[in-house]
Each structure stands twice: as C-alpha cells, then as structure tokens.
Design a protein around this motif. Sequence first.
Motif, mmCIF file in Angstrom:
data_model
loop_
_atom_site.group_PDB
_atom_site.id
_atom_site.type_symbol
_atom_site.label_atom_id
_atom_site.label_comp_id
_atom_site.label_asym_id
_atom_site.label_seq_id
_atom_site.Cartn_x
_atom_site.Cartn_y
_atom_site.Cartn_z
ATOM 1 N N ARG A 87 7.668 -1.091 1.006
ATOM 2 C CA ARG A 87 7.538 0.319 0.640
ATOM 3 C C ARG A 87 6.700 1.046 1.710
ATOM 4 O O ARG A 87 5.940 0.410 2.441
ATOM 5 N N PRO A 88 6.782 2.371 1.761
ATOM 6 C CA PRO A 88 6.052 3.114 2.800
ATOM 7 C C PRO A 88 4.541 2.911 2.763
ATOM 8 O O PRO A 88 3.900 2.804 3.814
ATOM 9 N N PHE A 89 3.959 2.851 1.570
ATOM 10 C CA PHE A 89 2.504 2.801 1.472
ATOM 11 C C PHE A 89 1.960 1.394 1.183
ATOM 12 O O PHE A 89 0.744 1.208 1.174
ATOM 13 N N GLY A 90 2.835 0.457 0.962
ATOM 14 C CA GLY A 90 2.371 -0.900 0.714
ATOM 15 C C GLY A 90 3.524 -1.828 0.375
ATOM 16 O O GLY A 90 4.538 -1.401 -0.185
ATOM 17 N N LEU A 108 -0.135 -12.875 -8.799
ATOM 18 C CA LEU A 108 -0.141 -11.632 -8.022
ATOM 19 C C LEU A 108 -1.584 -11.174 -7.867
ATOM 20 O O LEU A 108 -2.232 -10.792 -8.843
ATOM 21 N N LEU A 109 -2.086 -11.216 -6.644
ATOM 22 C CA LEU A 109 -3.399 -10.665 -6.342
ATOM 23 C C LEU A 109 -3.237 -9.178 -6.034
ATOM 24 O O LEU A 109 -2.490 -8.811 -5.122
ATOM 25 N N VAL A 110 -3.911 -8.347 -6.802
ATOM 26 C CA VAL A 110 -3.875 -6.903 -6.542
ATOM 27 C C VAL A 110 -5.093 -6.563 -5.701
ATOM 28 O O VAL A 110 -6.233 -6.598 -6.168
ATOM 29 N N GLY A 115 -10.645 1.085 1.781
ATOM 30 C CA GLY A 115 -11.168 1.170 3.138
ATOM 31 C C GLY A 115 -10.957 -0.076 3.969
ATOM 32 O O GLY A 115 -11.108 -0.031 5.191
ATOM 33 N N HIS A 116 -10.640 -1.211 3.327
ATOM 34 C CA HIS A 116 -10.367 -2.438 4.058
ATOM 35 C C HIS A 116 -8.942 -2.908 3.782
ATOM 36 O O HIS A 116 -8.336 -2.546 2.773
ATOM 37 N N TYR A 117 -8.449 -3.739 4.679
ATOM 38 C CA TYR A 117 -7.116 -4.303 4.500
ATOM 39 C C TYR A 117 -7.135 -5.386 3.425
ATOM 40 O O TYR A 117 -8.194 -5.879 3.028
ATOM 41 N N ALA A 118 -5.931 -5.765 2.983
ATOM 42 C CA ALA A 118 -5.822 -6.818 1.966
ATOM 43 C C ALA A 118 -6.368 -8.145 2.472
ATOM 44 O O ALA A 118 -6.707 -9.031 1.675
ATOM 45 N N THR A 119 -6.493 -8.303 3.789
ATOM 46 C CA THR A 119 -7.045 -9.540 4.358
ATOM 47 C C THR A 119 -8.495 -9.763 3.948
ATOM 48 O O THR A 119 -9.039 -10.843 4.173
ATOM 49 N N ILE A 136 0.629 -10.973 -2.966
ATOM 50 C CA ILE A 136 -0.470 -10.003 -2.864
ATOM 51 C C ILE A 136 0.084 -8.634 -2.486
ATOM 52 O O ILE A 136 1.137 -8.520 -1.847
ATOM 53 N N THR A 137 -0.617 -7.600 -2.915
ATOM 54 C CA THR A 137 -0.266 -6.233 -2.529
ATOM 55 C C THR A 137 -0.870 -5.957 -1.153
ATOM 56 O O THR A 137 -2.080 -6.032 -0.972
ATOM 57 N N ASP A 138 -0.031 -5.646 -0.188
ATOM 58 C CA ASP A 138 -0.477 -5.429 1.183
ATOM 59 C C ASP A 138 -0.371 -3.940 1.498
ATOM 60 O O ASP A 138 0.673 -3.441 1.908
ATOM 61 N N TRP A 139 -1.482 -3.216 1.272
ATOM 62 C CA TRP A 139 -1.472 -1.761 1.443
ATOM 63 C C TRP A 139 -1.505 -1.390 2.918
ATOM 64 O O TRP A 139 -2.152 -2.037 3.732
ATOM 65 N N HIS A 140 -0.836 -0.288 3.253
ATOM 66 C CA HIS A 140 -0.730 0.152 4.640
ATOM 67 C C HIS A 140 -1.811 1.176 4.985
ATOM 68 O O HIS A 140 -2.322 1.881 4.117
ATOM 69 N N ASN A 141 -2.102 1.252 6.266
ATOM 70 C CA ASN A 141 -3.073 2.216 6.767
ATOM 71 C C ASN A 141 -2.438 3.608 6.766
ATOM 72 O O ASN A 141 -1.385 3.822 7.384
ATOM 73 N N ALA A 142 -3.068 4.532 6.084
ATOM 74 C CA ALA A 142 -2.485 5.873 5.927
ATOM 75 C C ALA A 142 -2.271 6.587 7.254
ATOM 76 O O ALA A 142 -1.379 7.430 7.367
ATOM 77 N N ARG A 143 -3.061 6.257 8.266
ATOM 78 C CA ARG A 143 -2.892 6.934 9.561
ATOM 79 C C ARG A 143 -1.565 6.559 10.236
ATOM 80 O O ARG A 143 -1.126 7.238 11.162
#
Length: 424
Positions: A87-90, A108-110, A115-119, A136-143
């Motif tokens: 998905r675009p945001f994660g 499923l790890l949420v 402010g930090h990555y899923a790592t 795991i949910t891997d959220w993307h950097n908004a920039r």
Amino acid sequence: MRYMLTYDLMESIRVTNQWLGASTRAMCSYPALGLVANPMFQMAAAWGEVTERSFSRMVARPDWEIASVPGEDGRDHLVSVDTIVERPFGDLIRFKVQDRAPTGRNVLLVAPMSGHYATLLRSTVRSLLPDCDVYITDWHNARDIPVSEGKFDVEDYTLYLVDFLREMGPDTHVIAICQPAPLALAATAYLAEMDPDAQPRTLTLIGGPIDPDAAATDVTDFGRRVTMGQLERYVLQRVGFKYAGAGRMVYPGLQQLNSFMAMNAEKHAKAFTDQVMRVAKGEAGDHDKHNTFYDEYLAVMDMTAEFYLSTVERIFKNREIARNVFAVNGKQVDMGKITTVAVKTVEGGKDDISAPGQCVAALDLLTGLPEGKKASYLEPNAGHYGIFAGKSWRNNIRPLVLDFIDANAGSNVVTMPVGKAAGK
C-alpha cells in the motif's frame, strides 16, 4: 513555501554537519600526521567519524539484518522478507523461514508510526521467529510518498490494519506495541461488527495509551498543554524539493528526533563523548553497543501531518478510544462488540511514556468479552523499551505472551513447544 524552505533548511543543516564530520575525519587521518606527538589529530578524526555516522544515519532506512533462525532440526534456516500486501503508506510483510513447516502461530506485529521505522522492533521479531510465523506492518516514510496518494490519518491507519487482518485470516494473533495499541483495538472491534470471520484469535496490547489520562506522563502532559493551533503552526512543515513527497505536510522526523534527544540531553551527550574517546583509542567497533543502538535511534521518518494531528487530538486530547466514541468513516466503533477475541495487556512498572494504568484500561472497555478471555500483566522493573525488546521481554513477557496465544488458539493446534526452537 516558507515551510518547504524550513524543511530544506533542516536538511541542509544535517548535510552540513555530515560533511563537517567527513571532512574532519579525512583531513586528520593523513599518515604524515602520525608523526606529530599530539593526540589532537586522533581526537579530531574520532570526532569526525562519530559525527559523520550520526548525521548520515538520520536519513537512512535501517535493514532488518535477520539472515537466518535456528530450527528444531539443528540447522539454520534462511529468512526472506516478503511483501504480502503493498500500500502507499505501509505494507504488510512476512518473515519467511525457508524449509520450515508452519509453526501454528501466525503473529502480526503492529509497529508504531511514531518517528521510527518498523525495524525498531527488530529484536522483537528475532525473538519470535524461532517459534512463530511473523508478519509486521512496515510503515513508509511520508517524505517519500507523493501528494497524489492523498491523506493518511488514524482512521486510515485503522482501515489498513483491518485489510491486513482480512488478508491474514482468522488464525492470527495480533501484538500491538505502544502507539498503535488503541488503533489495533479499534480495528478488532470494527471487524467484530463488520466482518466477524476476519477477527484475530488474540490481541496483545503492549504499553499502549488506551486511556492517556489513567496515569500522567510527560507525553500526556504535553498533549494537554499544547493547543492544536500551536502544533499546526510550529511543528508541521512541507517536505522539501529533495524527496518524492515534495509539498506534503508532515511532522518531520528530524524534529521528532530533536524532541527525543532533548528529553535526555545529558545522557546522549555523554554517550557521544564516550564514543569519541573509544574511537580515538581504537576500542570502538562497527557494531558495538553504541552504534547498534544509535544506528536505529537516529534513523527517523516523517509522519503525515494529518496522522500526527489526529493522534494528538483524538487519542490523547479527546480520548475517543478511552471513552469508546471512536469512529471510522462516520461509523462509531464499539469496543463492546468484541466477544470472542482474547485480549491481554502488558505494562512496564517504570514506563515513563505509557505509564501503568494506560494500557490495562482496555479491559474495562470490553464489556461484551467474558472475563476468562481477559488477561493483564505488569512487569515491575521494566521501562517502555524493555517490555517489548529488552531483557524483561525476552525472559518474562515473551513466554507469557506465547502461552496466552497457545491457550486461545482454538482448533489451530500448536505443535512446537515454546522456546524449543530458540534453544531455551
């Protein structure tokens, strides 16, 4: 436009400091300077090395660095990171353990979007992989997300979780850590009413602000003191010209990092000074304790402005989850609709971010859930980080969570004993 210029100014300051560190390190490392009987050059080169690494990490996306896990057969099994839903945001990603039969525990790890990555949950993933099939949910950097992809707020976050759970199926065990705990609870309640067959088996909430007013911390005090207008005026910026998300309104990761550092400025200053001394003496390593921690800690990501503002306003100020009035797409989500999902809360006695009382408040909202399916645990001497990644997690909390999962697995029988694959 002035916000874009401000964002680019912050990036320019970061690049300048990175350049100063690299230049100082290079200039003070010439072989001829070894003839000078003065430690100043060694100290300057060491300062440059630590400075360059610190400022370069601020825009680097950390790697998972999970190559393999031990198996019951005595072999190390390779691990691949596969994208299940993009998905675009994660994304929803899976840590696929090669040549290993399913463990029976789909977890499923949420991960937080704070402010930090899923790592940030790398050690949590490592600890679970020997005994579980981990997603795991891997959220993307908004920039890095173009403005054309639209908005992303707490409601969108909740719907992402709903879609991820639908994809994984009903034999899923959710572990939500810190900031997303309220939204994971809301997503479960949403499914309980809208799509009961997609509900997870268990939901474990670790150190999350279900009811921020249950116990005051600096975080909750900040939420009360600052108005939404002040936040919009002073902390939001538009992504600069360097990134794909140019023009998107964000809460910058560099600004969040500055707040993190300011909370324990003396401690961080000492850590950096000590590292400079170790580098100068030749005692530092590429993966020593300092670098292992700060390579992750300094790697920050931007949050969308709407996600940051809606989190502060709806979760902390208005306490919509705590008051059970949270709505998604105009429809109220009733926590009382959860009747079959076993829920466990975990808190740390020394947690100064989500203090004891904030997370366990979730159990009072579950009016439709039998008491036998509710559980809570307080780790007396653990801080916020320790309850999901430290010694307290490894030795005490992790076994309890896996026991909770197994006790509520239903017909999905687990054949792998807890800890056996991990060599415990």
